[in-house]
Design an enzyme around this catalytic site. Structure first.
Site, PDB file in Angstrom:
ATOM      1  CG  HIS A  75    -108.922 -10.779  -8.328  1.00  0.00           C
ATOM      2  ND1 HIS A  75    -108.431  -9.521  -7.784  1.00  0.00           N
ATOM      3  CD2 HIS A  75    -107.932 -11.086  -9.394  1.00  0.00           C
ATOM      4  CE1 HIS A  75    -107.385  -9.025  -8.400  1.00  0.00           C
ATOM      5  NE2 HIS A  75    -107.032 -10.242  -9.299  1.00  0.00           N
ATOM      6  CD  GLU A 111    -111.129  -9.147  -5.066  1.00  0.00           C
ATOM      7  OE1 GLU A 111    -110.471  -8.423  -6.044  1.00  0.00           O
ATOM      8  OE2 GLU A 111    -110.697 -10.015  -4.527  1.00  0.00           O
ATOM      9  CB  CYS A 152    -104.547 -11.013  -7.725  1.00  0.00           C
ATOM     10  SG  CYS A 152    -103.823 -11.009  -9.333  1.00  0.00           S
TER      11      CYS A 152
END
Length: 196
Positions: free
Chosen positions: A178, A180, A84
């Protein structure tokens, strides 16, 4: 293996946890550190630049003295992954940037900041990966958009339908989304394989 997550702003702890899980899944010895100062770069084998706000991350990387050493290390082959806002930090060209904004300019892509709109326009969608047949759930939060690949060195790594949303250029990975923020560590594992 020692992985540093630039810990100045953004979703740092999520990247640290995802990287730790990926290290365990790959059965590698390793540690993940929260990078805040340039002296912590000693012995680091890979760096992750997390999402957040690219203007703030850029300013803080310069203020803390991390900007120039990371740029040099990446240019010298250090594996780096930007997600991002981290993708924006890596990009060669950034549409919608102000003149005072400074980027690492190590990844040959042109990106458009906040191309998907405000936070309320955030979404999740299945993303196709170049290295795995199983779709990956991409979490897009005020995401930038890769609008152009600027050299032959850049290879598509992930697609949302027919549009490239993740790229790889030698030691560099840049993602609009993202990874994660899911329990799926495949992208972190793929990144760590650049180190071993």
């Amino acid at each position: 293996m020692k992985v540093g997550v630039v810990g100045l702003q953004g979703d740092v702890s999520e990247h640290i946890e995802a990287t730790k899980m990926a290290i365990e899944k790959l059965e590698l010895p390793g540690e993940v550190i929260w990078l805040k100062r340039p002296e912590q770069l000693k012995g680091v084998d890979a760096v992750i630049i997390p999402g957040g706000e690219s203007t703030t991350i850029s300013r803080l990387m310069q203020r803390t003295g991390l900007f120039e050493p990371i740029k040099k290390m990446v240019e010298d082959g250090l594996p780096v992954m930007g997600t991002c806002a981290g993708l924006i930090m890596l990009a060669k060209e950034v549409l919608g940037a102000t003149p005072e904004q400074k980027f690492l300019e190590v990844l040959d892509v042109k990106v458009n900041r906040n191309a998907y709109g405000r936070q309320v326009d955030s979404f999740e969608a299945p993303v196709k990966l170049a290295f795995d047949d199983e779709p990956f759930i991409g979490v897009f939060i005020r995401a930038p958009r890769i609008v152009e690949l600027l050299s032959e060195k850049v290879k598509p790594l992930a697609w949302l339908e027919d549009r490239v949303v993740g790229v790889e250029q030698e030691n560099i990975i840049g993602l609009e989304f993202h990874p994660e923020l899911t329990n799926d560590t495949r992208i972190h594992e793929y990144f760590l394989r650049k180190v071993i």
